[in-house]
Design an enzyme around this catalytic site. Structure first.
Site, PDB file in Angstrom:
ATOM      1  N   CYS A   1       0.973  -1.012   0.023  1.00  0.00           N
ATOM      2  CA  CYS A   1       0.202  -0.132  -0.011  1.00  0.00           C
ATOM      3  C   CYS A   1       0.927   1.352  -0.209  1.00  0.00           C
ATOM      4  O   CYS A   1       2.043   1.328   0.524  1.00  0.00           O
ATOM      5  CB  CYS A   1      -0.800   0.082   1.124  1.00  0.00           C
ATOM      6  SG  CYS A   1      -1.925  -1.361   1.238  1.00  0.00           S
TER       7      CYS A   1
ATOM      8  N   ARG B   1       4.288   0.653  -6.329  1.00  0.00           N
ATOM      9  CA  ARG B   1       4.487  -0.211  -5.038  1.00  0.00           C
ATOM     10  C   ARG B   1       3.518  -1.271  -5.208  1.00  0.00           C
ATOM     11  O   ARG B   1       3.633  -2.257  -4.437  1.00  0.00           O
ATOM     12  CB  ARG B   1       4.078   0.557  -3.887  1.00  0.00           C
ATOM     13  CG  ARG B   1       5.056   1.400  -3.591  1.00  0.00           C
ATOM     14  CD  ARG B   1       4.531   2.431  -2.473  1.00  0.00           C
ATOM     15  NE  ARG B   1       4.350   2.011  -1.020  1.00  0.00           N
ATOM     16  CZ  ARG B   1       5.538   1.797  -0.311  1.00  0.00           C
ATOM     17  NH1 ARG B   1       6.670   2.144  -0.572  1.00  0.00           N
ATOM     18  NH2 ARG B   1       5.428   0.961   0.634  1.00  0.00           N
TER      19      ARG B   1
ATOM     20  N   TRP C   1      -3.141  -2.319  -1.659  1.00  0.00           N
ATOM     21  CA  TRP C   1      -2.959  -3.729  -1.975  1.00  0.00           C
ATOM     22  C   TRP C   1      -3.514  -4.568  -1.413  1.00  0.00           C
ATOM     23  O   TRP C   1      -3.488  -4.832   0.080  1.00  0.00           O
ATOM     24  CB  TRP C   1      -1.470  -3.866  -1.956  1.00  0.00           C
ATOM     25  CG  TRP C   1      -0.917  -4.976  -2.693  1.00  0.00           C
ATOM     26  CD1 TRP C   1      -0.764  -5.155  -4.306  1.00  0.00           C
ATOM     27  CD2 TRP C   1      -0.497  -6.307  -2.256  1.00  0.00           C
ATOM     28  NE1 TRP C   1       0.053  -6.322  -4.540  1.00  0.00           N
ATOM     29  CE2 TRP C   1       0.184  -6.962  -3.394  1.00  0.00           C
ATOM     30  CE3 TRP C   1      -0.398  -6.923  -0.813  1.00  0.00           C
ATOM     31  CZ2 TRP C   1       0.397  -8.418  -3.465  1.00  0.00           C
ATOM     32  CZ3 TRP C   1       0.202  -8.278  -0.842  1.00  0.00           C
ATOM     33  CH2 TRP C   1       0.560  -8.866  -1.936  1.00  0.00           C
TER      34      TRP C   1
ATOM     35  N   ASN D   1      -0.736   1.448   5.762  1.00  0.00           N
ATOM     36  CA  ASN D   1      -0.040   0.659   5.179  1.00  0.00           C
ATOM     37  C   ASN D   1       0.345  -0.339   6.366  1.00  0.00           C
ATOM     38  O   ASN D   1       1.166   0.072   7.429  1.00  0.00           O
ATOM     39  CB  ASN D   1       1.069   1.561   4.530  1.00  0.00           C
ATOM     40  CG  ASN D   1       2.146   0.258   3.815  1.00  0.00           C
ATOM     41  OD1 ASN D   1       1.920  -0.836   3.677  1.00  0.00           O
ATOM     42  ND2 ASN D   1       3.441   0.857   3.452  1.00  0.00           N
ATOM     43  N   GLY D   2       0.224  -1.791   6.152  1.00  0.00           N
ATOM     44  CA  GLY D   2       0.628  -2.645   7.031  1.00  0.00           C
ATOM     45  C   GLY D   2      -0.559  -3.631   7.357  1.00  0.00           C
ATOM     46  O   GLY D   2      -1.352  -3.882   6.658  1.00  0.00           O
TER      47      GLY D   2
ATOM     48  N   SER E   1      14.848  -2.179  -1.182  1.00  0.00           N
ATOM     49  CA  SER E   1      14.152  -1.153  -0.404  1.00  0.00           C
ATOM     50  C   SER E   1      14.484  -0.660   0.949  1.00  0.00           C
ATOM     51  O   SER E   1      14.431   0.472   1.368  1.00  0.00           O
ATOM     52  CB  SER E   1      12.463  -1.503  -0.286  1.00  0.00           C
ATOM     53  OG  SER E   1      12.451  -2.537   0.739  1.00  0.00           O
TER      54      SER E   1
ATOM     55  N   GLU F   1      17.227 -16.368 -10.871  1.00  0.00           N
ATOM     56  CA  GLU F   1      16.681 -14.818 -11.124  1.00  0.00           C
ATOM     57  C   GLU F   1      15.930 -14.545 -12.625  1.00  0.00           C
ATOM     58  O   GLU F   1      15.272 -13.953 -12.667  1.00  0.00           O
ATOM     59  CB  GLU F   1      17.742 -13.972 -10.960  1.00  0.00           C
ATOM     60  CG  GLU F   1      17.422 -12.469 -11.215  1.00  0.00           C
ATOM     61  CD  GLU F   1      16.548 -11.843 -10.237  1.00  0.00           C
ATOM     62  OE1 GLU F   1      15.904 -10.903 -10.585  1.00  0.00           O
ATOM     63  OE2 GLU F   1      16.025 -12.492  -9.326  1.00  0.00           O
TER      64      GLU F   1
ATOM     65  N   LYS G   1      12.340 -13.531 -13.241  1.00  0.00           N
ATOM     66  CA  LYS G   1      11.737 -12.342 -13.958  1.00  0.00           C
ATOM     67  C   LYS G   1      10.531 -12.679 -14.951  1.00  0.00           C
ATOM     68  O   LYS G   1       9.530 -11.771 -15.180  1.00  0.00           O
ATOM     69  CB  LYS G   1      13.097 -11.886 -14.761  1.00  0.00           C
ATOM     70  CG  LYS G   1      14.080 -11.142 -13.952  1.00  0.00           C
ATOM     71  CD  LYS G   1      13.289  -9.768 -13.531  1.00  0.00           C
ATOM     72  CE  LYS G   1      13.964  -9.369 -12.054  1.00  0.00           C
ATOM     73  NZ  LYS G   1      13.692 -10.216 -10.810  1.00  0.00           N
TER      74      LYS G   1
ATOM     75  N   GLU H   1       7.286 -13.509 -12.885  1.00  0.00           N
ATOM     76  CA  GLU H   1       6.764 -12.264 -12.305  1.00  0.00           C
ATOM     77  C   GLU H   1       6.226 -11.208 -13.078  1.00  0.00           C
ATOM     78  O   GLU H   1       5.285 -10.572 -12.799  1.00  0.00           O
ATOM     79  CB  GLU H   1       7.493 -11.830 -11.256  1.00  0.00           C
ATOM     80  CG  GLU H   1       8.785 -11.028 -11.642  1.00  0.00           C
ATOM     81  CD  GLU H   1       9.755 -10.603 -10.691  1.00  0.00           C
ATOM     82  OE1 GLU H   1       9.421 -10.266  -9.341  1.00  0.00           O
ATOM     83  OE2 GLU H   1      10.958 -10.340 -10.777  1.00  0.00           O
TER      84      GLU H   1
ATOM     85  N   HIS I   1      17.646 -35.792 -11.635  1.00  0.00           N
ATOM     86  CA  HIS I   1      17.042 -36.322 -10.331  1.00  0.00           C
ATOM     87  C   HIS I   1      15.510 -35.773 -10.329  1.00  0.00           C
ATOM     88  O   HIS I   1      15.070 -35.315  -9.598  1.00  0.00           O
ATOM     89  CB  HIS I   1      17.653 -35.638  -8.892  1.00  0.00           C
ATOM     90  CG  HIS I   1      18.899 -36.277  -8.868  1.00  0.00           C
ATOM     91  ND1 HIS I   1      19.292 -37.463  -8.267  1.00  0.00           N
ATOM     92  CD2 HIS I   1      20.361 -35.865  -9.311  1.00  0.00           C
ATOM     93  CE1 HIS I   1      20.688 -37.663  -8.393  1.00  0.00           C
ATOM     94  NE2 HIS I   1      21.100 -36.664  -8.711  1.00  0.00           N
TER      95      HIS I   1
ATOM     96  N   LYS J   1       6.006  -3.888  -5.030  1.00  0.00           N
ATOM     97  CA  LYS J   1       7.342  -3.586  -5.091  1.00  0.00           C
ATOM     98  C   LYS J   1       7.942  -3.775  -3.893  1.00  0.00           C
ATOM     99  O   LYS J   1       8.944  -4.334  -3.958  1.00  0.00           O
ATOM    100  CB  LYS J   1       7.866  -1.726  -5.558  1.00  0.00           C
ATOM    101  CG  LYS J   1       9.120  -1.594  -5.581  1.00  0.00           C
ATOM    102  CD  LYS J   1       9.892  -2.401  -6.748  1.00  0.00           C
ATOM    103  CE  LYS J   1      11.220  -1.870  -7.134  1.00  0.00           C
ATOM    104  NZ  LYS J   1      12.153  -2.729  -7.604  1.00  0.00           N
TER     105      LYS J   1
END
Length: 685
Positions: free
Chosen positions: A2, A33, A102, A129-130, A425, A556, A560, A563, A579, A680
């Site tokens: 948020c 964000r 969010w 936010n939280g 961040s 990574e 990418k 996401e 395996h 973010k």
């Protein structure tokens, strides 16, 4: 997560239209964000005179919408057009608040969007936010006292609790008035969890209160008197105190929404309550008591700092998307990361590393029992890429921990450990909780972040700022490569100047200096990666095999793709191919193998041969000139990249995969900078 934003003008005439524009633009700066709904609150009128019994406080208006900010903007102006609200009305004093949500509690919907209200009349409004962890118990208590709830959020308990506190105080104190800060402090005594909050109330017109515990929040100050000193200290009754000087005050989740208005900021710390009233700022600090209450509330003195960023850093410039811009900025961001930290030349041509934030702690780190890297997502992958060189040069065992898993297991952390916390961040909730856990266990804590004055930067014993510049796209790109370089420099600093590894150290330092040009070279593959993305546009899955330094690259690269392009992709340690993963390989499944020149090259050649024997649909990344040796019979697609020292090769190798993910996303028609369901800065657990 948020984003919260507020704008208060004092002795500055601003039209309602201008106030709305400032709030909307603040939200736009916080879009990156991640969010699924948005809302604002402004005052209906300003006819309030506290000395006139007949006058009434300004009535706050609340606008909330599911969807993007432009949907909110459109709905606000539509509602305004249907009422007698005049956008040209001028306010010399006004306080407005805004929020991007969010969803964590309740689906994306107007009723769950913020600001959340205390009820009819909007006596108290809150943006948050939280996560409030004890909201269910608070909600049950408030229901017993006659409150009804309209949303499914944890936030709604906060303004309703504020109204309950205010009403009880008015009942018991008669003519005595309870201050806004007293109301908020009493509310905070009952809250558990992590939060950043901004309160607005019709009972306290033109006032705002901000407080935080865990989630980021800062205050921006813009004064209109030329003699104001940007670095002056202030506390509850002398900062900007009642001077009548016109000023604008801003509250925001991060600096991106403030920098276009002012560079003078205060980063609000955990436990601080900031009260904006009559052009002044009062700051109170509280400690958390043993049983969850607040204790030792006292006024404190803080100083403004100056933001070291420009508005241009948060604009797209000539690029279509932030992710595209940030991929192509990497030569410059890497140059900035190493500036002043790598030294070579002089009469003896000495090559050394200087990390000022660590110099007083290097001896302790070298004596550590082990080094523990702790991070999440991309930051974890960057640490994984740097682990081998740190082990090689330092001789100290290095272990990896995903922050949430460390907390779930309550894994052992010892006083003799050095714990390195990696976060772009500096506010990642799980990493912050792991930091608190490590501090409690007595470890030396090192922070590696991209954000000055972030929670991790403030609460670790020492650290390094990666200096990658503002990163707006949700998918991290330039921060990842700068993190690897910083951790390679960390390895060089810890390893010391032993004769046995001198040649290796000097080769790495030379390689770091070459990195910006090598990345510029690999960025020329942009067109090739767009063509490859076109071939893969309809695919459902992608496998990426790597090993050694490039196991992290495979993780990574796959991250990418999944996401932003919303394609299933999996990074796999090539040594584990037989395996299980080999069962997936056939002529239809795209399989990318990273086989650049290093100690694992011959093993990766064997992997390619086995995949080829099973008619795998191969894409191979190799060093320039190696195409013939990695691609049997020229039957696979080859991506050739410049060769570097093995520990720096992941910086170059990830760039084509970043470009591939970007082009796949654009071609598939998805939002590059704000991927579905992602944020973010993950500031909730």
């Amino acid at each position: 997560m948020c984003g919260i934003f507020a704008y208060l003008n004092y002795n500055v005439n601003r039209e309602r239209r201008y106030i709305l524009q400032v709030l909307f633009n603040g939200l736009r700066r916080l879009e990156y964000r991640g969010y699924d709904s948005a809302g604002i609150s402004i005052d209906y009128s300003y006819s309030f005179d506290p000395n006139t019994p007949q006058s009434s406080p300004p009535h706050p208006l609340v606008f909330r919408q599911e969807g993007n900010i432009e949907t909110l903007v459109k709905s606000v102006y539509q509602e305004v057009a249907e009422t007698d609200l005049n956008l040209e009305d001028s306010f010399s004093h006004h306080a407005g608040i805004a929020h991007t949500r969010w969803a964590t509690h309740g689906e994306p919907a107007p009723r769950n969007s913020h600001p959340q209200s205390s009820g009819s009349g909007n006596e108290f409004l809150v943006v948050h936010n939280g996560v409030i962890t004890n909201y269910e118990a608070l909600k049950q208590s408030l229901v017993r006292h006659g409150f009804t709830f309209e949303s499914e959020t944890d936030t709604e308990v906060i303004p309703k609790l504020a109204k309950y506190v205010y009403d009880k105080a008015k009942e018991g104190e008669g003519d005595q008035t309870i201050t806004f800060s007293q109301v908020v402090l009493e509310v905070m005594r009952h809250l558990e969890g992590a939060y950043a909050l901004i309160f607005k109330s019709r009972h306290y017109p033109n006032e705002l209160i901000a407080c935080k515990r865990g989630s980021p929040l800062l205050l921006g100050v813009r004064e209109f008197n030329e003699n104001a000193s940007g670095g002056s200290a202030f506390h509850d009754d002398n900062f900007l105190s009642k001077s009548g000087h016109p000023k604008e005050l801003f509250l925001s989740s991060d600096a991106n929404a403030v920098v276009e208005h002012t560079k003078k900021v205060l980063v609000i710390e955990d436990g601080e309550v900031v009260h904006l009233k009559d052009g002044g700022v009062s700051i109170m600090k509280f400690d958390k008591g043993q049983h969850g209450g607040l204790s030792r509330v006292a006024s404190v003195q803080r100083a403004l700092s100056i933001l070291e960023m420009e508005v241009e850093q948060i604009n797209k410039g000539s690029y279509k998307h932030y992710m595209q811009k940030e991929i192509h900025e990497q030569p410059e961001s890497l140059t900035t990361t190493m500036r002043g930290r790598l030294l070579r030349g002089g009469s003896c041509k000495a090559k050394t590393v200087l990390l000022g934030g660590l110099k007083d702690h290097l001896k302790t780190i070298r004596q550590s029992r082990r080094i523990v890297f702790i991070g999440c997502g991309t930051s974890y992958n960057a640490a994984l890429a740097a682990r081998p060189i740190l082990e090689e040069l330092s001789g100290i065992p290095v272990t990896m921990e995903i922050a949430s898993d460390l907390l779930d297991r309550q894994g052992p952390i010892y006083r003799e450990d050095t714990a390195v916390f990696v976060s772009q961040s500096g506010e990642t909730a799980d990493t912050l909780s792991a930091l608190e856990y490590a501090l409690e266990n007595g470890a030396l804590c090192v922070g590696i972040t991209n954000t000055v004055d972030s929670a991790i930067a403030r609460n670790t014993h020492c650290g390094v700022h990666i200096n990658a510049g503002a990163e707006i796209g949700v998918a991290s790109t330039k921060a990842y490569t700068s993190q690897i370089v910083v951790m390679a420099m960390l390895a060089l600093a810890i390893g010391g100047d032993t004769i046995s590894n001198q040649a290796r150290r000097e080769a790495i330092i030379d390689g770091v200096f070459e990195l910006p040009n090598k990345v510029r070279e690999v960025l020329k593959l942009d067109g090739m990666m767009k063509d490859l993305a076109q071939e893969l546009i309809a695919e459902q899955s992608l496998l990426v095999f790597g090993r050694g330094y490039n196991y992290a690259t495979s993780l990574e690269g796959a991250l990418k793709v999944k996401e932003v392009a919303l394609m299933h992709s999996e990074g796999i340690l090539a040594g584990e191919m037989k395996h299980g993963p080999l069962a997936l390989v056939d002529e239809t499944l795209p399989t990318l193998v990273i086989a650049t020149r290093d100690a694992c090259f011959s093993k990766q050649q064997s992997v390619i041969q086995q995949l080829h024997a099973r008619k795998g649909r191969l894409i191979v990344m190799c060093s320039k000139g190696d195409a013939a040796s990695v691609c049997p019979g020229g039957t696979c697609r080859v991506i050739e990249v410049p060769q570097l020292e093995d520990c720096l090769q992941p910086v170059v190798n990830i760039v084509p995969l970043q470009l591939l993910a970007y082009h796949l996303t654009v071609l598939r028609g998805f939002n590059v900078d704000q991927p579905r369901n992602l944020a973010k800065s993950v500031t909730t657990q």
